[in-house]
Design an enzyme around this catalytic site. Structure first.
Site, PDB file in Angstrom:
ATOM      1  CB  CYS A 281      -0.967   0.005   1.182  1.00  0.00           C
ATOM      2  SG  CYS A 281      -0.223  -0.361   2.775  1.00  0.00           S
TER       3      CYS A 281
ATOM      4  CG  HIS B 138      -0.623   4.530   3.569  1.00  0.00           C
ATOM      5  ND1 HIS B 138      -1.192   4.396   4.818  1.00  0.00           N
ATOM      6  CD2 HIS B 138      -0.104   3.299   3.267  1.00  0.00           C
ATOM      7  CE1 HIS B 138      -1.031   3.147   5.239  1.00  0.00           C
ATOM      8  NE2 HIS B 138      -0.380   2.455   4.323  1.00  0.00           N
TER       9      HIS B 138
END
Lengths: 363, 363
Positions: free
Chosen positions: B142, B270
């Site tokens: 990710c 993120h």
């Protein structure tokens, strides 16, 4: 003046007279703690703030001292005046204090890049303080400070060529208003877990569109990639400070410095991820040894045992803490580090006071 | 099987049979949302999870579908099997599914660096999916994903030479346990503002030494410069993934990539600060134009007007959001960016599903 308010008076003390301008602010408050903790070479200590704070009593030398209003006469007889006030107040009043004979140590951005004002970090370039034609010495920005003591120590040995910096800056870098805003937002969000497929703007709505305080976006449960003001080319004032101040402190006017400054929901202590490029090959062991013996630096670097610096573990302490020391497997001149430093202490009050102490010791 | 549980059955549908392994996990939950939102080219959709979740009903195609236990026979007749499970489960069961004839699209780290497994981001290297000798295609980590779509688009035009990356990774990157831990810590801290001269270890004490969940230090009101496990040279597994996966996806085996991965108290999405070095000079305008037209990328870049991506403003959306686009005043080949991407959507479930959809379209 009652005995209780004479604590800064300096009766019977022979050292230089010290003034603290901005005694009631966030950094001023930390400065008062530092004055209580550290050796006291001072004669009189005079607390100065805006006229609306005049008469207020603040803790000093085990007693209380009365705050004086900022006016030209407040600097009469002052040897060293530490300024912890906004840029525009320093810009106006620093020269007035200097004209009255005080050596000014200024923590604002007003004078840092003035070629006639040295920008001083005692562990790195103490000698620069000697040349101060305006009677003013500047203290670096808190973000520059969070890395420069460690980076400067490494530069001496390995020769710095370039710096890539990403910051994780605490709310208190925006003063007490920053702290208050973060806590108000956390309270507004409550402790209700967000749904897994969280929706964009949820935090913004819960916090309230006009409740961002000194920040341009919500800070609770968020990170904000903008600090300071917008300058040329899309860079922020904070990012250019990291570049320009690092160059000046290290005496490397052509140093490549690229910084991204980001605010994070931490109360106090700035962190920075630094990727540094050196002219000489570096090993992690050699870097660790240099940093372990560098003044003002403390190494916390055993990540397998959970040992690395974090803001909440080092806040309230003096050193620049360094961990995650590692060399690129692709280029032995590329070193990566993670650093934490209390932005109100070494990042502001402590470095200012260290400069003042250095001047006092020099006589 | 009742009508209510037959939602995945595919009766009357002619498309390929899709299996979702790990349907009850954090990424699996997001995958079920995506299946409801996106075009449905599928025949049967089969939900699979560990035996302890077998029989559970999950929302699918406007009804409910029953979770089947993970066993070899569960893959009989499956054309494409998406795996959102821990590394060791994928390592064991991916080859079993492939042996039963399914093409496996795996979101774990088990196969990403296997030279016989393509690592695919459809916007960047869709063509790599065609060569899959093991019948397995891997989905990137990710953190890599939060920047690679944008960085890959820039690489095509300007030629990437090096990447410095600092991450601001959300708690949900560590799964539901990460989210639960962050909220439990925030609740334990309460909304009581910390004193200005906060003391080191206060957060650690308030949170409780054994209450760090999947993180090696407190995350609330803190940042933690360690994610994943410790590898050679002091680098973390997460940091090496950013390096090795970026190289593989971009087809640049010698690319210099230096990453510092840091967990921040954000629930989902993120962020990364990227400083990229190109072989050709770049302007911010040219970079903005490339990114504005790149598939899967959205530009939010007017910082003077408060326009830049933040996690809470983009969570729950599909694109990689890019802002703070600027070129170094010192070197026109140095570009700085700030990027945000939902780590559960494009960072995990969405990219996996995009690969599956690509396979379905190819027939």
């Amino acid at each position: 003046m009652s005995a209780g308010t004479a604590a800064g008076g300096g009766a019977g003390r022979s050292g230089p007279t010290l003034a603290l301008v901005g005694a009631t602010g966030a950094v001023g408050t930390i400065m008062l703690s530092l004055l209580a903790e550290r050796p006291d070479p001072w004669g009189e200590i005079r607390l100065i703030a805006s006229p609306r704070s005049a008469g207020k009593l603040l803790p000093l030398r085990g007693g209380q001292a009365e705050v004086q209003a900022l006016r030209p006469e407040a600097f009469d007889g002052v040897d060293i005046a530490m300024f912890d006030v906004p840029d525009e107040v320093s810009a106006e009043w620093g020269p007035i204090a200097a004209a009255r004979g005080a050596t000014v140590v200024d923590n604002s951005g007003a004078f840092r890049m003035n070629p006639d004002v040295p920008l001083v970090v005692p562990e790195i370039n103490a000698e620069a303080a000697a040349q101060r034609p305006l009677g003013i010495i500047a203290n670096p920005n808190c973000t520059t400070m969070s890395m420069i003591v460690a980076v400067g120590a490494l530069h001496r040995v390995f020769g710095l060529r370039g710096l890539f910096v990403a910051s994780y800056q605490a709310a208190s870098g925006a003063g007490q208003a920053g702290i208050d805003t973060l806590y108000a937002q956390l309270a507004a969000l409550g402790a209700n877990p967000a749904p897994l497929g969280q929706v964009a703007g949820d935090v913004r709505k819960a916090v309230g569109e006009d409740q961002f305080g000194p920040f341009p976006a919500p800070l609770a449960l968020n990170v904000v990639p903008f600090a300071g003001s917008l300058k040329d080319g899309g860079w922020t004032s904070e990012e250019l400070k990291v570049r320009n101040e690092s160059r000046k402190i290290l005496g490397l006017p052509g140093l490549l410095v690229s910084a991204t400054c980001v605010r994070v929901p931490v109360v106090t202590t700035h962190s920075v991820a630094v990727h540094a490029h050196f002219s000489e090959p570096v090993t992690a062991e050699a870097a660790r040894e240099v940093l372990s013996t560098a003044p003002g630096v403390a190494v916390l670097d055993d990540p397998g045992a959970g040992v690395f610096p974090t803001p909440s573990d080092v806040v309230g302490t003096d050193p620049t803490w360094v961990g995650r020391i590692r060399v690129s497997p692709d280029d032995p001149r590329e070193l990566a580090l993670f650093l934490c430093g209390d932005n109100l202490r070494k990042g502001a009050a402590l470095n200012t006071l260290q400069i003042a102490e250095m001047l006092a010791a020099a006589g």
